[in-house]
Design a protein around this motif. Structure first.
Motif, PDB file in Angstrom:
ATOM      1  N   LEU A 193     -20.588   9.311  -9.570  1.00  0.00           N
ATOM      2  CA  LEU A 193     -19.636   8.767 -10.548  1.00  0.00           C
ATOM      3  C   LEU A 193     -18.296   9.488 -10.421  1.00  0.00           C
ATOM      4  O   LEU A 193     -17.224   8.865 -10.432  1.00  0.00           O
ATOM      5  N   LEU A 194     -18.355  10.825 -10.283  1.00  0.00           N
ATOM      6  CA  LEU A 194     -17.120  11.606 -10.104  1.00  0.00           C
ATOM      7  C   LEU A 194     -16.392  11.181  -8.837  1.00  0.00           C
ATOM      8  O   LEU A 194     -15.162  11.069  -8.816  1.00  0.00           O
ATOM      9  N   ILE A 223     -16.549   8.230  -7.309  1.00  0.00           N
ATOM     10  CA  ILE A 223     -15.983   6.886  -7.505  1.00  0.00           C
ATOM     11  C   ILE A 223     -14.649   6.995  -8.245  1.00  0.00           C
ATOM     12  O   ILE A 223     -13.631   6.433  -7.832  1.00  0.00           O
ATOM     13  N   SER A 224     -14.667   7.758  -9.349  1.00  0.00           N
ATOM     14  CA  SER A 224     -13.470   7.902 -10.181  1.00  0.00           C
ATOM     15  C   SER A 224     -12.333   8.562  -9.393  1.00  0.00           C
ATOM     16  O   SER A 224     -11.182   8.099  -9.421  1.00  0.00           O
ATOM     17  N   LEU A 258     -13.827   4.032 -15.246  1.00  0.00           N
ATOM     18  CA  LEU A 258     -15.278   4.239 -15.301  1.00  0.00           C
ATOM     19  C   LEU A 258     -15.628   5.179 -16.455  1.00  0.00           C
ATOM     20  O   LEU A 258     -16.642   4.989 -17.141  1.00  0.00           O
ATOM     21  N   HIS A 259     -14.762   6.204 -16.688  1.00  0.00           N
ATOM     22  CA  HIS A 259     -14.961   7.118 -17.814  1.00  0.00           C
ATOM     23  C   HIS A 259     -15.045   6.355 -19.136  1.00  0.00           C
ATOM     24  O   HIS A 259     -15.943   6.588 -19.947  1.00  0.00           O
ATOM     25  N   LEU A 266     -17.881  14.763 -17.641  1.00  0.00           N
ATOM     26  CA  LEU A 266     -17.482  15.182 -16.286  1.00  0.00           C
ATOM     27  C   LEU A 266     -16.403  14.248 -15.749  1.00  0.00           C
ATOM     28  O   LEU A 266     -15.402  14.690 -15.171  1.00  0.00           O
ATOM     29  N   LEU A 267     -16.604  12.929 -15.964  1.00  0.00           N
ATOM     30  CA  LEU A 267     -15.601  11.950 -15.512  1.00  0.00           C
ATOM     31  C   LEU A 267     -14.274  12.190 -16.221  1.00  0.00           C
ATOM     32  O   LEU A 267     -13.210  12.099 -15.600  1.00  0.00           O
ATOM     33  N   SER A 284     -12.501  15.309 -14.744  1.00  0.00           N
ATOM     34  CA  SER A 284     -11.936  15.011 -13.430  1.00  0.00           C
ATOM     35  C   SER A 284     -10.684  14.135 -13.560  1.00  0.00           C
ATOM     36  O   SER A 284      -9.650  14.399 -12.930  1.00  0.00           O
ATOM     37  N   GLU A 285     -10.784  13.085 -14.404  1.00  0.00           N
ATOM     38  CA  GLU A 285      -9.642  12.184 -14.647  1.00  0.00           C
ATOM     39  C   GLU A 285      -8.440  12.952 -15.177  1.00  0.00           C
ATOM     40  O   GLU A 285      -7.319  12.802 -14.683  1.00  0.00           O
ATOM     41  N   LEU A 318      -6.777  15.060 -12.529  1.00  0.00           N
ATOM     42  CA  LEU A 318      -6.032  14.276 -11.541  1.00  0.00           C
ATOM     43  C   LEU A 318      -4.767  13.667 -12.146  1.00  0.00           C
ATOM     44  O   LEU A 318      -3.758  13.504 -11.457  1.00  0.00           O
TER      45      LEU A 318
END
Lengths: 252, 252
Positions: A177-178, A180-181, B121-122, B177-178, B181-182, B185
């Motif tokens: 998932l990470l 993909i994002s 996705l998050h 986690l998503l 990461s988002e 970034l």
């Protein structure tokens, strides 16, 4: 009720296993379509096409094949345990080889394009998953296929092995998932928020992976889908029981 | 051996519960430090400081409190079940309220800054988790606190409730986690790959959340940490057993 339960459980089991395979295969196909159609295909030349092998190999190896290697214990729950163990180990080995190819692809792409390695949460979690996956495979080989440990040590280790196996599958899916994002934010940040088809496809892939993981965990943990006892397992239980009751287990 | 086992299990249990609390609290503190120190603090005015409430509320509510609400069944395994149920429901309600504040904060920030909603996705996984969390809470309330269903329906639903609870915790952690990461970034893409302290801190937060989730799942699924049977549970088992054997369960 007892007469109906197994049959109901049986048809439900077959349906859920079928659904898991559809979800798993669809995830692999969607990854292939994403990388093949939207990201320019595959190559092994240090280009972005080499990077594209990374998601495909990881979803195929560390998610789909790892999941199916776990599932063989439920699908072949009435077959000889030795054969199922062997199949479990072989599919895991295949998953490991494909995953290593996927990891080499991304390191090679980074090297060719002077991109730093292992700075993101995706890479931290992914490398931890791969290292623990290797360790789990070697431990499984030593404990269960060529058992160097005594029966009671194996019996003590079995629930740890099962728990860690599912944890590794969940970690592999979280890492995917990470990934993909990250890939979407690197490549289509400006159009992602406008629901670009590539973003919707990749988000859908993420949701399918979550369903695959959820279904696998359900199939593996549900009591009625577990292996019925067989002589080998009985023998193991006896050793464990002996130990729990304070005696010393006999040699295997 | 039987004399030693419970004490050994007990001290290990206390140690693991303590470790889970350290991990959970440290995750909340690191989220606060990240948003407070590196991202400019907190406010409720449509600015980026309002967004900063989102990660803090979600890690506190949907991860730490959700995990602890689950854990009360193991920590208070020798207390009256009715009281533990009540505590479980109250902590979950608190988790739900804090999570809703966190979600409102991000939608409000998006509205004020004309940022599109629900494309990543998050956000897909996060909204699915929150909706299912609400549903799980209402179902738990109806089935177990104000039981409108018969005893055997409750007994059938219990393993589903337990499985879905753990699945929701894992989904909440994956969503976090998503989000980590988002956010990295979006805000430090240029320095993230040079191991900027903010990136290392946020990656560490992600790894702590994974450990917290793994430890919680271990504590909840391990057989020896489960509640010993009590009269209320016995009564439920009798109803279930009666049904399984083809009889009709008596009224509660």
């Amino acid at each position: 009720m007892e007469d109906l339960s197994p049959r109901h459980g049986g048809s439900m089991f077959v349906g859920l296993v079928g659904a898991s395979q559809v979800l798993g295969l669809l995830s692999v196909v969607l990854t292939g379509v994403w990388m093949g159609h939207y990201q320019g295909g595959f190559a092994w030349d240090g280009s972005a096409q080499e990077f594209n092998l990374h998601p495909l190999c990881m979803v195929l190896g560390l998610v789909f094949l790892q999941g199916d290697a776990i599932l063989v214990y439920r699908v072949f729950r009435n077959e000889a345990k030795r054969n199922v163990k062997l199949l479990h180990g072989i599919i895991h080995l295949l998953a490991l080889i494909i995953s290593i190819v996927g990891v080499v692809a991304v390191f090679d792409f980074h090297r060719a394009n002077q991109i730093p390695d292992v700075y993101s949460l995706h890479s931290w979690l992914g490398l931890a998953t791969l290292v623990l996956f290797c360790l789990q495979w070697v431990m499984g080989l030593m404990f269960f296929l060529f058992p160097v440990a005594s029966s009671w040590v194996r019996a003590m280790y079995l629930p740890v092995h099962v728990f860690c196996g599912l944890a590794l599958l969940v970690m592999a899916i979280s890492t995917s998932l990470l990934g993909i994002s990250e890939k979407l934010l690197f490549s289509i940040m400006s159009t992602y928020s406008q629901f670009a088809p590539e973003g919707v496809l990749a988000n859908t892939l993420g949701i399918l992976l979550v369903f695959y993981g959820g279904l696998l965990c359900h199939l593996v943990t549900r009591e009625e889908y577990k292996r019925p006892p067989n002589p080998e397992e009985e023998s193991l239980s006896v050793h464990f029981k002996t130990l729990a009751e304070g005696g010393s287990p006999a040699s295997p």
